[in-house]
Design an enzyme around this catalytic site. Structure first.
Site, short mmCIF file in Angstrom:
data_model
loop_
_atom_site.label_atom_id
_atom_site.label_comp_id
_atom_site.label_asym_id
_atom_site.label_seq_id
_atom_site.Cartn_x
_atom_site.Cartn_y
_atom_site.Cartn_z
N GLY A 189 0.82 -1.20 0.00
CA GLY A 189 0.00 0.00 0.00
C GLY A 189 0.86 1.26 0.00
N SER A 234 6.49 -4.46 -1.75
CA SER A 234 6.04 -3.15 -2.17
C SER A 234 6.19 -2.17 -0.99
CB SER A 234 4.59 -3.23 -2.69
OG SER A 234 4.21 -2.05 -3.33
N TRP A 235 5.13 -1.47 -0.58
CA TRP A 235 5.23 -0.64 0.62
C TRP A 235 5.67 -1.48 1.81
CZ3 TRP A 235 5.88 3.49 3.40
CH2 TRP A 235 5.43 3.54 4.72
N ASP A 270 7.83 -5.31 -13.53
CA ASP A 270 7.09 -4.55 -12.52
C ASP A 270 6.91 -3.11 -12.98
OD1 ASP A 270 6.19 -3.27 -10.20
OD2 ASP A 270 7.43 -4.51 -8.88
N HIS A 293 4.37 -6.89 -10.67
CA HIS A 293 4.52 -6.43 -9.29
C HIS A 293 3.90 -7.37 -8.27
CE1 HIS A 293 5.08 -3.54 -6.07
NE2 HIS A 293 3.79 -3.60 -5.77
#
Length: 363
Positions: free
Chosen positions: A59, A134-135, A309, A341
């Site tokens: 996120g 990711s985040w 990605d 991703h």
């Protein structure tokens, strides 16, 4: 390197899961703040006496799902999933309580402190594996930089360093010139690979405001809605933001159904939390991770990144590895998958599971 040669081009994600989907051992809420009373929802999977794994979702605002426990051998690992502030089953959510409530004390510092509160509440006293994509990779790296003595291993997927250039690639692209030249390659960006999906994202914003797409979206989210039309505009913007990311997360979009990214409650939390963090530069100084890479030099770090990605381009992994090298460190493993991703693409599932299966036991 992880051997991906056995993965056939016809493989599906379901073909590659080693471990079955199982029910959580237990679930709960942990109150971590007051005014508002932020409560984190958490779940525990696997062996209650096993090696602890703290799973950090993406996120920010992406929330967890039981499927995420399937990367881990349930006989070996004690896996903790939790929803970060403002999203998922944690309370209050941005969707239900609004940003004026749920984004209060919702910063990177707060999330790092929440990890420590949760591990203490669950009796994790020693080192733990920290797994994030990711985040979640950003948060894992920041946590390890600040608390290296609590991290046994970093397992990172889809490296996100969160610099301005990284965000512009995904959210800005050719938006400033789109009205006159919608298909012109006037700047680098994810739009090059997903032009139809980009059109839906760009056209939410008036042409005069497209010079800063993130700021324009944030202005819609920050608007106090007084009418049904205002609320509809905010929901449309949240859905456009959410569906854009959800769609481009897969190298080959699965179908026309955006899944959770097209659900109003998810999108309202996800989009507004992301816009909040991005407007504030993730609440950390520029180049924070790169400048502090020496703090993780002794932590075994495994990196998996999709070559295709378009949410977090592969160059972000390259920049992290280069920063580690300045301190004499190299990743314990670095796997580039033929994927985008999403953590749920087949080669990425295989690679992450193989890493967890191959880690040396914790002392």
């Amino acid at each position: 390197m992880i051997d991906l040669s056995k993965l056939q081009s016809t493989s599906t994600v379901e073909d590659e899961w080693t471990y079955p989907l199982a029910a959580a051992n237990r679930t709960g809420w942990l109150q971590v703040d007051q005014d508002p009373d932020h409560r984190l929802y958490w779940e525990e999977y696997g062996n209650p006496a096993g090696e602890p794994v703290m799973f950090l979702h993406g996120g920010p605002g992406g929330a967890c799902a039981p499927l995420m426990s399937r990367f881990f051998d349930p006989a070996r690992y004690r896996v903790i999933l939790f929803d970060q502030r403002g999203c998922g089953k944690s309370e209050p959510t941005v969707a239900a309580a609004g940003p004026d409530v749920a984004l209060i004390r919702n910063t990177t510092d707060d999330l790092v402190d929440d990890i420590r509160r949760l591990r203490d509440a669950l009796g994790i006293a020693g080192k733990m594996h920290v797994f994030g994509g990711s985040w979640g990779s950003t948060l894992a790296l920041i946590y390890a930089i600040r608390h290296p003595d609590e991290v046994a291993t970093l397992i990172l997927r889809g490296i996100f360093l969160g610099e301005r250039e990284d965000l512009l690639y995904m959210y800005q692209g050719n938006a400033a010139t789109y009205a006159d030249q919608p298909y012109a390659l006037t700047a680098p960006g994810s739009y090059v690979t997903y032009p139809d999906e980009w059109k839906a994202f760009v056209e939410v914003i008036d042409p005069a405001d497209r010079g800063d797409m993130m700021a324009a979206y944030k202005a819609i989210f920050d608007m106090i809605p007084h009418t049904d039309a205002d609320r509809a505009r905010q929901l449309r913007a949240a859905l456009a933001w959410s569906v854009w990311e959800g769609t481009i997360s897969n190298m080959i979009p699965k179908d026309s159904d955006p899944g959770k990214f097209g659900e109003a409650a998810f999108a309202l939390s996800f989009a507004q939390i992301e816009a909040h963090f991005f407007a504030n530069e993730l609440f950390v100084p520029p180049a924070y991770i790169v400048d502090n890479a020496g703090r993780i030099a002794t932590i075994p770090t495994h990196i998996v990144h999709g070559r295709f990605d378009q949410v977090c381009p592969l160059t972000q992994a390259s920049r992290l590895i280069a920063a580690m090298a300045t301190h004499g460190a190299t990743p314990a493993s670095y796997t580039i998958t033929n994927a985008g991703h999403s953590a749920m693409e087949a080669q990425t599932v295989l690679a992450l599971t193989a890493i967890m299966d191959g880690l040396p036991p914790l002392d």
